[in-house]
Design a protein around this motif. Structure first.
Motif, PDB file in Angstrom:
ATOM      1  N   VAL A 210     -37.987  15.752  35.183  1.00 34.22           N
ATOM      2  CA  VAL A 210     -36.864  16.695  35.250  1.00 34.22           C
ATOM      3  C   VAL A 210     -37.251  18.023  34.589  1.00 34.22           C
ATOM      4  O   VAL A 210     -36.961  19.110  35.105  1.00 34.22           O
ATOM      5  CB  VAL A 210     -35.619  16.089  34.577  1.00 34.22           C
ATOM      6  CG1 VAL A 210     -34.588  17.162  34.251  1.00 34.22           C
ATOM      7  CG2 VAL A 210     -34.997  15.022  35.475  1.00 34.22           C
ATOM      8  N   THR A 211     -37.919  17.934  33.454  1.00 29.94           N
ATOM      9  CA  THR A 211     -38.343  19.136  32.749  1.00 29.94           C
ATOM     10  C   THR A 211     -39.417  19.871  33.529  1.00 29.94           C
ATOM     11  O   THR A 211     -39.423  21.109  33.598  1.00 29.94           O
ATOM     12  CB  THR A 211     -38.838  18.783  31.336  1.00 29.94           C
ATOM     13  OG1 THR A 211     -37.833  18.022  30.659  1.00 29.94           O
ATOM     14  CG2 THR A 211     -39.150  20.025  30.528  1.00 29.94           C
ATOM     15  N   ALA A 212     -40.338  19.132  34.143  1.00 36.19           N
ATOM     16  CA  ALA A 212     -41.385  19.751  34.968  1.00 36.19           C
ATOM     17  C   ALA A 212     -40.764  20.527  36.123  1.00 36.19           C
ATOM     18  O   ALA A 212     -41.204  21.640  36.446  1.00 36.19           O
ATOM     19  CB  ALA A 212     -42.334  18.681  35.497  1.00 36.19           C
ATOM     20  N   PRO A 216     -41.400  26.808  33.667  1.00 40.11           N
ATOM     21  CA  PRO A 216     -41.521  27.551  32.409  1.00 40.11           C
ATOM     22  C   PRO A 216     -40.360  28.490  32.122  1.00 40.11           C
ATOM     23  O   PRO A 216     -40.033  28.725  30.955  1.00 40.11           O
ATOM     24  CB  PRO A 216     -42.830  28.334  32.606  1.00 40.11           C
ATOM     25  CG  PRO A 216     -43.614  27.524  33.588  1.00 40.11           C
ATOM     26  CD  PRO A 216     -42.599  26.930  34.515  1.00 40.11           C
ATOM     27  N   GLU A 217     -39.741  29.044  33.161  1.00 40.87           N
ATOM     28  CA  GLU A 217     -38.635  29.968  32.929  1.00 40.87           C
ATOM     29  C   GLU A 217     -37.417  29.268  32.363  1.00 40.87           C
ATOM     30  O   GLU A 217     -36.503  29.920  31.840  1.00 40.87           O
ATOM     31  CB  GLU A 217     -38.273  30.708  34.224  1.00 40.87           C
ATOM     32  CG  GLU A 217     -37.674  29.846  35.320  1.00 40.87           C
ATOM     33  CD  GLU A 217     -38.707  29.060  36.111  1.00 40.87           C
ATOM     34  OE1 GLU A 217     -38.299  28.332  37.042  1.00 40.87           O
ATOM     35  OE2 GLU A 217     -39.917  29.177  35.813  1.00 40.87           O
ATOM     36  N   ILE A 237     -45.185  21.791  22.420  1.00 39.70           N
ATOM     37  CA  ILE A 237     -44.328  20.805  23.071  1.00 39.70           C
ATOM     38  C   ILE A 237     -43.258  21.588  23.812  1.00 39.70           C
ATOM     39  O   ILE A 237     -42.542  22.391  23.208  1.00 39.70           O
ATOM     40  CB  ILE A 237     -43.676  19.861  22.040  1.00 39.70           C
ATOM     41  CG1 ILE A 237     -44.741  18.998  21.340  1.00 39.70           C
ATOM     42  CG2 ILE A 237     -42.640  18.954  22.728  1.00 39.70           C
ATOM     43  CD1 ILE A 237     -44.189  18.160  20.195  1.00 39.70           C
ATOM     44  N   VAL A 238     -43.154  21.366  25.125  1.00 40.64           N
ATOM     45  CA  VAL A 238     -42.116  22.052  25.895  1.00 40.64           C
ATOM     46  C   VAL A 238     -40.957  21.096  26.144  1.00 40.64           C
ATOM     47  O   VAL A 238     -41.132  19.875  26.213  1.00 40.64           O
ATOM     48  CB  VAL A 238     -42.655  22.613  27.226  1.00 40.64           C
ATOM     49  CG1 VAL A 238     -43.855  23.513  26.986  1.00 40.64           C
ATOM     50  CG2 VAL A 238     -43.009  21.500  28.199  1.00 40.64           C
ATOM     51  N   HIS A 239     -39.772  21.669  26.269  1.00 39.71           N
ATOM     52  CA  HIS A 239     -38.573  20.869  26.547  1.00 39.71           C
ATOM     53  C   HIS A 239     -37.571  21.756  27.265  1.00 39.71           C
ATOM     54  O   HIS A 239     -37.745  22.995  27.320  1.00 39.71           O
ATOM     55  CB  HIS A 239     -37.984  20.310  25.242  1.00 39.71           C
ATOM     56  CG  HIS A 239     -37.512  21.354  24.282  1.00 39.71           C
ATOM     57  ND1 HIS A 239     -36.264  21.946  24.360  1.00 39.71           N
ATOM     58  CD2 HIS A 239     -38.119  21.924  23.197  1.00 39.71           C
ATOM     59  CE1 HIS A 239     -36.114  22.816  23.389  1.00 39.71           C
ATOM     60  NE2 HIS A 239     -37.221  22.830  22.659  1.00 39.71           N
TER      61      HIS A 239
END
Length: 255
Positions: A210-212, A216-217, A237-239
């Motif tokens: 879902v995050t993918a 990035p925006e 860590i991205v979320h």
């Protein structure tokens, strides 16, 4: 047609969830990250629940920030061992190397995922073209974000915890409820099913996918300006970002 992949280690393999732009989805178990890449090297983004970017002499800032945000759930984020320790063959040697080079030791639980950390690190060394698309996330940080930037009170391996996380995913995308139900039934219920640790592994991979798909925006990054390791890999860590705030920002931005 772009596709977006979420990967999470699940007992004996990487459990993967794939979404595409047309609303389709698929799931699978891959014995290695190389295997996942073989089938999904055309993905626009692959988010994986394992450290990428290894420190040389201190705790990663992203691990520290994630533990702080998660509060009592912060123990689900392990401090990533130093690169030199990751490549040791025994826990005793790794602890000695880590303690000599930094101000922390290696948690026993962290050592259990060191083979996966090393696997992904070696993969990115062999396939530098994957660096821009294989990105680190952490499922509990994703659920923290989807829960209004509040740590979940329900432990992830309990029935209530799994259900709460599925509900949060369904708030993001109603179709994820069917994805979770199908995958839990297919990969965890029959005695002959592929070895997936449990329903929590399924929902963790769905959260990554879902995050993918957001891109990035619509991500937030821990820390906001991540440092790179000695191989140039960003230690981050991205979320999911706050959706409402992101949309307001996009609307107010000049065309």
């Amino acid at each position: 047609m772009a596709k977006y992949v979420g990967l999470d280690w699940a007992s004996t393999g990487w459990f993967g969830v794939v979404f595409d732009d047309d609303g389709g989805w698929d799931t699978g178990v891959y014995p290695s990250v190389w295997s996942a890449w073989k089938y999904h090297s055309d993905a626009a983004r692959i988010l994986i629940g394992i450290p990428i970017g290894l420190p040389a002499d201190r705790k990663r800032a992203c691990d520290v920030a994630a533990r702080r945000k998660l509060g009592r759930r912060g123990s689900s984020v392990f401090y990533t061992p130093l690169r030199a320790a990751v490549y040791c063959q025994t826990l005793e040697k790794a602890k000695a190397v880590n303690e000599a080079g930094a101000d922390f030791s290696i948690q026993n639980q962290a050592w259990s995922i060191v083979p996966r950390i090393r696997e992904v690190d070696e993969f990115l060394d062999m396939f530098p073209s994957a660096r821009d698309r294989l990105v680190e996330t952490h499922p509990e940080v994703c659920f923290y974000a989807l829960n209004g930037h509040t740590p979940l009170s329900e432990p992830k391996r309990t029935r209530a915890g799994v259900q709460r996380r599925i509900d949060l995913l369904a708030d993001e995308d109603p179709d994820t409820r069917a994805v979770c139900a199908d995958a839990i039934d297919r990969y965890t219920t029959p005695s002959y099913a592929p070895s997936v640790g449990g329903a929590d592994d399924v929902v963790d991979a769905v959260a990554a996918a879902v995050t993918a798909r957001r891109g990035p925006e619509e991500w937030s990054t821990l820390p906001e300006t991540p440092p790179a390791d000695d191989r140039g890999l960003p230690m981050r860590i991205v979320h999911p970002a706050d959706t409402a705030q992101t949309r307001l920002t996009n609307l107010s931005s000049p065309e």
